[in-house]
Design an enzyme around this catalytic site. Structure first.
Site, PDB file in Angstrom:
ATOM      1  N   GLY A  11     -31.109  -2.992 -12.897  1.00 48.84           N
ATOM      2  CA  GLY A  11     -29.822  -3.601 -12.545  1.00 48.84           C
ATOM      3  C   GLY A  11     -28.636  -2.766 -13.000  1.00 48.84           C
ATOM      4  CG  ASN A  53     -41.243 -13.388 -12.202  1.00 48.50           C
ATOM      5  OD1 ASN A  53     -40.139 -13.667 -12.687  1.00 48.50           O
ATOM      6  ND2 ASN A  53     -41.834 -14.143 -11.290  1.00 48.50           N
ATOM      7  CE1 TYR A 142     -23.783 -14.562 -15.598  1.00 55.40           C
ATOM      8  CE2 TYR A 142     -21.497 -14.894 -16.231  1.00 55.40           C
ATOM      9  CZ  TYR A 142     -22.617 -14.100 -16.184  1.00 55.40           C
ATOM     10  OH  TYR A 142     -22.582 -12.845 -16.738  1.00 55.40           O
TER      11      TYR A 142
HETATM   12  N1  SER Z   1     -19.340  -9.802 -14.655  1.00 51.31           N
HETATM   13  C1  SER Z   1     -19.740 -11.182 -14.788  1.00 51.31           C
HETATM   14  C2  SER Z   1     -19.416 -11.964 -13.575  1.00 51.31           C
HETATM   15  O1  SER Z   1     -18.377 -11.724 -13.012  1.00 51.31           O
HETATM   16  C3  SER Z   1     -19.058 -11.824 -15.963  1.00 51.31           C
HETATM   17  O2  SER Z   1     -19.822 -11.656 -17.084  1.00 51.31           O
HETATM   18  O3  SER Z   1     -20.146 -12.819 -13.216  1.00 51.31           O
END
Ligand code: SER
Length: 315
Positions: A11, A53, A142
């Protein structure tokens, strides 16, 4: 000598952290866990790799046992805007991968690094010079998974002495692997457009300030925190960090010094704007500075010059 497993090594952060960690600890001591393509160039030739995974605890435990791992960097993540569109995936990856890493780390006595985020704060958090310890009531999937991650990581440390450490990363600006689906992604995408000579359409309004950091500083942060003397750590999960705070007009202005004809217009993405509005403008990172010597090297001007140089060389 460390024996490191990176989960999510292909990533945005993993693709650069793996190279840096291998340069410090040796290619054979850094095992790159991968899940799905695309793979960075030369990925399978650059050192040991293992398919993992992050939602399968047996795969993590198997790799930790096989490679005698003592430190896990858990970088599996679904970024903020994508998680809002697919909350189930956001929960599963945000919480599931960390719980798996913590349980494996407890059994095999590993340290665990996990990124938290500016997303761990919410609309009623103080916006300017946001303190290390303050209100955290995020209103995104998130953010909620990040707060849970911070608390549960401290729990594993306090109850079972698992050496958990983490930082609240701001938006990370980089030129190797694109971020995917974050609210701060615009600050990366704008450079790709500028270097191609194309106009940029910005998804968040002028005056929207967020913390940001250039990738070399982010790599230093992760590695230096994991190398820090534990006796000096008052906090663990997670440290406020910042390197710069800007709004779209400021980064546009910085790029225009290199490309005077560059043009930016706005087309506001309501989801990204509402997420950005719920996050702080600028964190106070003095605890990280005091407890483990955090010191960024790139401000807006220096980062801009280096991003343009690197992307020009790439194209
Ligand atoms: N870069 C991330 C986002 O924008 C923030 O931690 O989701």
């Amino acid at each position: 000598m460390k024996r490191i497993l990176i989960i999510g090594s292909t990533g945005q952060i993993g693709s650069e952290l793996s190279v840096r960690l291998r340069s410090i600890y040796g290619d054979g001591n850094v095992i790159c866990g991968y899940f799905a393509p695309p793979f960075p160039e030369g990925f399978f030739e650059s050192g040991p790799t293992v398919e993992i995974n992050a939602l399968d605890i047996d795969q993590i435990a198997g790799a930790v046992k096989k490679y005698k791992i003592d430190t896990i960097y858990n970088l599996a993540a679904i970024l903020s805007a994508t998680a809002e569109k697919n909350p189930k995936l956001g929960w599963d990856v945000g919480v599931g991968s960390l719980m798996n890493c913590l349980d494996v780390a407890r059994e095999y006595k590993c340290g665990v690094f996990t990124p938290s985020s500016i997303g761990a704060f919410g609309p009623n958090t103080p916006k300017d010079n946001t303190p290390q310890d303050t209100i955290q009531r995020p209103n995104t999937v998130y953010g909620i998974t990040k707060v849970l991650g911070e608390l549960v990581s401290d729990y594993y440390y306090n109850h079972w002495q698992v050496d958990t450490r983490s930082v609240r990363f701001p938006g990370i600006i980089s030129n190797v692997t694109l971020p995917g689906g974050g609210t701060t992604d615009y600050a990366v995408e704008i450079f790709y457009k500028a270097v191609k000579g194309e106009p940029f359409t910005c998804p968040v309004k002028a005056g929207t300030f967020m913390d940001m950091m250039y990738m070399p500083d982010a790599l230093d942060a992760a590695i230096n925190l994991m190398e820090a003397d534990p006796a000096k750590l008052v906090h663990r999960n997670s440290f406020n960090l910042t390197a710069m705070s800007f709004d779209p007009e400021m980064i546009y202005g910085a790029i225009k010094k290199h490309y005077p004809d560059f043009r930016m217009e706005y087309s506001i993405d309501p989801l990204k704007q509402s997420i950005a509005d719920s996050w702080p403008n600028k964190l106070d990172d003095s605890c990280a500075r005091e407890e483990w010597g955090w010191q960024p090297h790139y401000d807006l001007e220096k980062m801009t010059a280096d991003m343009i140089l690197k992307l020009k060389t790439k194209n």
